[in-house]
Design an enzyme around this catalytic site. Structure first.
Site, PDB file in Angstrom:
ATOM      1  N   GLN A  32       0.822  -1.208   0.000  1.00  0.00           N
ATOM      2  CA  GLN A  32       0.000   0.000   0.000  1.00  0.00           C
ATOM      3  C   GLN A  32       0.856   1.258   0.000  1.00  0.00           C
ATOM      4  O   GLN A  32       2.056   1.216   0.298  1.00  0.00           O
ATOM      5  CB  GLN A  32      -0.931  -0.002   1.218  1.00  0.00           C
ATOM      6  CG  GLN A  32      -0.209  -0.247   2.534  1.00  0.00           C
ATOM      7  CD  GLN A  32      -1.010  -1.047   3.544  1.00  0.00           C
ATOM      8  OE1 GLN A  32      -2.225  -1.133   3.450  1.00  0.00           O
ATOM      9  NE2 GLN A  32      -0.338  -1.636   4.530  1.00  0.00           N
ATOM     10  N   HIS A  63      -8.658   3.012  20.137  1.00  0.00           N
ATOM     11  CA  HIS A  63      -7.906   1.928  20.800  1.00  0.00           C
ATOM     12  C   HIS A  63      -8.517   1.520  22.133  1.00  0.00           C
ATOM     13  O   HIS A  63      -8.469   0.353  22.503  1.00  0.00           O
ATOM     14  CB  HIS A  63      -6.421   2.315  20.909  1.00  0.00           C
ATOM     15  CG  HIS A  63      -5.776   2.382  19.565  1.00  0.00           C
ATOM     16  ND1 HIS A  63      -5.114   3.491  19.092  1.00  0.00           N
ATOM     17  CD2 HIS A  63      -5.764   1.474  18.548  1.00  0.00           C
ATOM     18  CE1 HIS A  63      -4.701   3.254  17.850  1.00  0.00           C
ATOM     19  NE2 HIS A  63      -5.086   2.044  17.497  1.00  0.00           N
ATOM     20  N   ASP A 158      -7.968  -5.480  13.748  1.00  0.00           N
ATOM     21  CA  ASP A 158      -7.731  -4.035  13.622  1.00  0.00           C
ATOM     22  C   ASP A 158      -7.247  -3.792  12.198  1.00  0.00           C
ATOM     23  O   ASP A 158      -6.065  -3.553  11.960  1.00  0.00           O
ATOM     24  CB  ASP A 158      -6.672  -3.634  14.651  1.00  0.00           C
ATOM     25  CG  ASP A 158      -6.472  -2.141  14.708  1.00  0.00           C
ATOM     26  OD1 ASP A 158      -7.138  -1.406  13.961  1.00  0.00           O
ATOM     27  OD2 ASP A 158      -5.621  -1.697  15.503  1.00  0.00           O
ATOM     28  N   SER A 159      -8.185  -3.881  11.266  1.00  0.00           N
ATOM     29  CA  SER A 159      -7.808  -3.949   9.851  1.00  0.00           C
ATOM     30  C   SER A 159      -8.111  -2.645   9.126  1.00  0.00           C
ATOM     31  O   SER A 159      -8.786  -1.771   9.645  1.00  0.00           O
ATOM     32  CB  SER A 159      -8.624  -5.049   9.185  1.00  0.00           C
ATOM     33  OG  SER A 159      -9.985  -4.683   9.176  1.00  0.00           O
ATOM     34  N   PRO A 165      -5.436  -5.190   0.789  1.00  0.00           N
ATOM     35  CA  PRO A 165      -4.961  -6.285   1.642  1.00  0.00           C
ATOM     36  C   PRO A 165      -5.954  -6.716   2.711  1.00  0.00           C
ATOM     37  O   PRO A 165      -5.932  -7.847   3.188  1.00  0.00           O
ATOM     38  CB  PRO A 165      -3.680  -5.728   2.281  1.00  0.00           C
ATOM     39  CG  PRO A 165      -3.654  -4.270   2.013  1.00  0.00           C
ATOM     40  CD  PRO A 165      -4.536  -4.016   0.830  1.00  0.00           C
TER      41      PRO A 165
HETATM   42  N1  SAM Z   1      -7.393   1.987  13.037  1.00  0.00           N
HETATM   43  C1  SAM Z   1      -7.219   1.992  11.642  1.00  0.00           C
HETATM   44  C2  SAM Z   1      -8.467   2.163  10.817  1.00  0.00           C
HETATM   45  O1  SAM Z   1      -9.426   1.448  10.963  1.00  0.00           O
HETATM   46  O2  SAM Z   1      -8.430   3.029   9.940  1.00  0.00           O
HETATM   47  C3  SAM Z   1      -6.512   0.848  11.071  1.00  0.00           C
HETATM   48  C4  SAM Z   1      -5.499   0.278  11.934  1.00  0.00           C
HETATM   49  S1  SAM Z   1      -4.138  -0.518  11.273  1.00  0.00           S
HETATM   50  C5  SAM Z   1      -3.149   0.723  10.597  1.00  0.00           C
HETATM   51  C6  SAM Z   1      -4.690  -1.467   9.917  1.00  0.00           C
HETATM   52  C7  SAM Z   1      -3.588  -2.401   9.473  1.00  0.00           C
HETATM   53  O3  SAM Z   1      -4.138  -3.585   8.928  1.00  0.00           O
HETATM   54  C8  SAM Z   1      -2.649  -1.833   8.408  1.00  0.00           C
HETATM   55  O4  SAM Z   1      -1.397  -1.581   8.959  1.00  0.00           O
HETATM   56  C9  SAM Z   1      -2.606  -2.933   7.327  1.00  0.00           C
HETATM   57  O5  SAM Z   1      -1.316  -3.138   6.806  1.00  0.00           O
HETATM   58  C10 SAM Z   1      -3.119  -4.132   8.111  1.00  0.00           C
HETATM   59  N2  SAM Z   1      -3.694  -5.175   7.266  1.00  0.00           N
HETATM   60  C11 SAM Z   1      -4.509  -5.022   6.190  1.00  0.00           C
HETATM   61  N3  SAM Z   1      -4.819  -6.225   5.667  1.00  0.00           N
HETATM   62  C12 SAM Z   1      -4.199  -7.156   6.437  1.00  0.00           C
HETATM   63  C13 SAM Z   1      -4.141  -8.576   6.401  1.00  0.00           C
HETATM   64  N4  SAM Z   1      -4.767  -9.266   5.448  1.00  0.00           N
HETATM   65  N5  SAM Z   1      -3.413  -9.219   7.356  1.00  0.00           N
HETATM   66  C14 SAM Z   1      -2.772  -8.517   8.327  1.00  0.00           C
HETATM   67  N6  SAM Z   1      -2.782  -7.165   8.402  1.00  0.00           N
HETATM   68  C15 SAM Z   1      -3.491  -6.502   7.473  1.00  0.00           C
END
Ligand code: SAM
Length: 286
Positions: A32, A63, A158-159, A165
């Site tokens: 990304q 959080h 927390d995605s 992804p």
């Molecule tokens: N609090 C934030 C929001 O909802 O906008 C998001 C928190 S965190 C930054 C989200 C994370 O999920 C990202 O760092 C991303 O890289 C990760 N992520 C996305 N798809 C994923 C997957 N399939 N497996 C593990 N992590 C993933």
């Protein structure tokens, strides 16, 4: 004079902007586009593919609310799996519970973690210092497919949104493996989008429907997220047996004496009471 703004389109004709004092970092990772900015009102914040993730000033709401309602429902949680959450804020809140023995955090993009450690120590600061935290840089869906049965008390998703992804984390396959990986009192909390704008509400309803196919107890709760689209955001609570309101052990949670800025015992009950239009959306889908 420079007039720099970060803008996110919340709908085709609604946008949210923050005045930027410095564009701290920009890179395309294998997964990304990652950007970090500085601002006066929200402090340091970062975006993925142009979408707001975390700001220094309002991250406490997100959080607190992704973590504490589950612990107030089951204060005996010992083994936790976090999927995503690369900024470290969710792991930080979980690590405040002395009874937690291990925290596995599975983030697909190592660059998010490393950059948050550099620019957002408020959330990522203790990822390398709490020995209970184990970092895995891989896809959360692949990880949970391999997880042994009944190995976690709590899974926190927390995605990012269900595009790119994050897509696999909003599938029945994923929820079924989470169910299998949870112990009999296990709880799954997931980032559940917003009910307000149509495009987000559609994803919210789809996720709710899929989780209902998998878990016997499925509830939605809400909180105020100033920098997310519409400011009205939801988490999903799914469990194998525990009801988040009827089974809540709020006195036991209060006795832990945790100092929280957003979450409290009164809010626990209130956050599961939804506005009528949201309840109707969910009822229409049930
Ligand atoms: N609090 C934030 C929001 O909802 O906008 C998001 C928190 S965190 C930054 C989200 C994370 O999920 C990202 O760092 C991303 O890289 C990760 N992520 C996305 N798809 C994923 C997957 N399939 N497996 C593990 N992590 C993933």
């Amino acid at each position: 004079m420079l007039d720099l703004w970060y803008s996110e389109y919340h709908t085709e004709d609604v946008r949210f902007s923050i005045g930027v004092t410095r564009h701290l970092h920009s890179e395309q990772s294998p997964f990304q586009q990652i950007d970090f900015f500085q601002s006066d009102t929200f402090g340091t914040f970062f975006t993925l593919d142009g979408l707001m993730m975390v700001t220094e000033k309002d991250e406490f709401a997100y959080h607190d609310m992704i973590v504490h309602p589950a612990f107030a429902t089951n204060p005996d949680i010992r083994r936790v799996l976090i999927i995503g959450g690369g900024d470290g804020g969710t792991a930080r809140e979980v690590s405040r519970y002395p009874g937690v023995e291990s925290i596995d955090m599975v983030e697909i993009d190592e660059r998010v973690v490393r950059l948050c450690q550099q620019y957002l120590p408020q959330t990522a600061g203790q990822l390398d210092t709490d020995e209970r935290i184990h970092l895995y840089f891989e896809d959360g869906l692949a990880f949970v497919r391999q997880a042994p049965a009944e190995s976690y008390d709590l899974i926190l998703v927390d995605s990012t949104d269900p595009v790119g992804p994050g897509e696999g984390l909003f599938t029945v396959d994923f929820y079924e493996h989470c169910y299998r990986a949870l112990r009999p009192e296990g709880i799954l909390i997931n980032q559940h989008e917003s009910p307000y704008y149509e495009q987000y509400a559609r994803e919210m309803k789809r996720a709710h429907q899929k989780i209902r196919q998998t878990f016997p107890v499925v509830k939605i709760y809400e909180f105020h997220a100033p920098t997310y689209p519409s400011g009205h955001w939801l988490f999903g609570f799914a469990s194998k047996s525990l009801h988040p309101v009827k089974d809540a052990r709020l006195d036991q949670w209060k006795s832990l004496g945790l100092d929280t800025r957003y979450y409290n015992a009164g809010l626990h009950q209130a956050s599961f009471a939804l506005p009528t239009y949201v309840q109707q959306m969910l009822d229409d889908h049930e």
